[in-house]
Design a protein around this motif. Structure first.
Motif, PDB file in Angstrom:
ATOM      1  N   PRO A   1      62.579 -63.862-117.792  1.00 25.94           N
ATOM      2  CA  PRO A   1      63.278 -62.838-118.381  1.00 25.94           C
ATOM      3  C   PRO A   1      63.334 -61.356-117.708  1.00 25.94           C
ATOM      4  N   ALA A   2      64.137 -60.690-118.070  1.00 30.40           N
ATOM      5  CA  ALA A   2      64.506 -59.257-117.739  1.00 30.40           C
ATOM      6  C   ALA A   2      63.403 -58.119-117.979  1.00 30.40           C
ATOM      7  N   ALA A   3      62.781 -58.386-119.014  1.00 33.35           N
ATOM      8  CA  ALA A   3      61.810 -57.376-119.655  1.00 33.35           C
ATOM      9  C   ALA A   3      61.058 -58.047-120.486  1.00 33.35           C
ATOM     10  N   ASP A   4      59.904 -57.336-120.868  1.00 32.86           N
ATOM     11  CA  ASP A   4      58.907 -57.803-121.870  1.00 32.86           C
ATOM     12  C   ASP A   4      58.281 -56.733-122.310  1.00 32.86           C
ATOM     13  N   VAL A   5      57.761 -56.612-123.718  1.00 34.46           N
ATOM     14  CA  VAL A   5      57.084 -55.520-124.367  1.00 34.46           C
ATOM     15  C   VAL A   5      56.274 -56.167-125.398  1.00 34.46           C
ATOM     16  N   ALA A   6      54.965 -55.865-125.262  1.00 32.89           N
ATOM     17  CA  ALA A   6      53.968 -56.546-126.048  1.00 32.89           C
ATOM     18  C   ALA A   6      53.942 -55.824-127.459  1.00 32.89           C
TER      19      ALA A   6
END
Length: 139
Positions: free
Chosen positions: A52-57
């Motif tokens: 993935p390019a980014a992740d957010v909880a």
């Protein structure tokens, strides 16, 4: 009268218990990508298409942004058909399209994909509605 009242109350109670026992396992897939990937391990998705390019909880789940499927496509010019194999004036110029796909995956704490939302997409290469669907559902 009391028998009728108690029977009605018993039926209402039974109906309430039956409804309380029902659970929802998510709605129907909203698109081809969800139909293919919902319920699958996110690791399998990332192994096949890249990280993935980014992740957010987000509470008990994580929202991953994935980008990929980069491809260049040349669309030829179209011309007016005059019949007998002859072509008339140009209707559309030739052009180059740069295809890519961006999706957001909602992944539960047990690393299972629970939702897929398309963020960036183009029309498909074989006349399909979605390049992302073509790319992410190919076997």
């Amino acid at each position: 009268m009391n028998l009728l009242k108690s029977t009605r109350n018993g039926l209402i109670a039974a109906l309430c218990l039956a409804v309380a026992g029902c659970t929802t396992v998510g709605g129907a897939p909203k698109n081809e990508i969800e139909a293919r990937w919902n319920g699958q391990q996110a690791g399998a998705f990332f192994a096949k298409f890249g990280p993935p390019a980014a992740d957010v909880a987000s509470g008990t789940s994580t929202l991953y942004t994935w980008r990929g499927g980069y491809k260049t496509r040349v669309v030829p010019a179209t011309y007016e058909d005059l019949g007998d194999g002859k072509r008339g004036k140009m209707l559309t110029r030739a052009r180059t399209e740069y295809l890519r796909c961006e999706v957001q995956l909602t992944v539960s704490s047990d690393y299972v994909i629970r939702g897929v939302r398309t963020v960036v997409d183009r029309p498909g290469t074989q006349g399909g509605k979605s390049y992302c669907a073509e790319f992410l559902t190919a076997a």
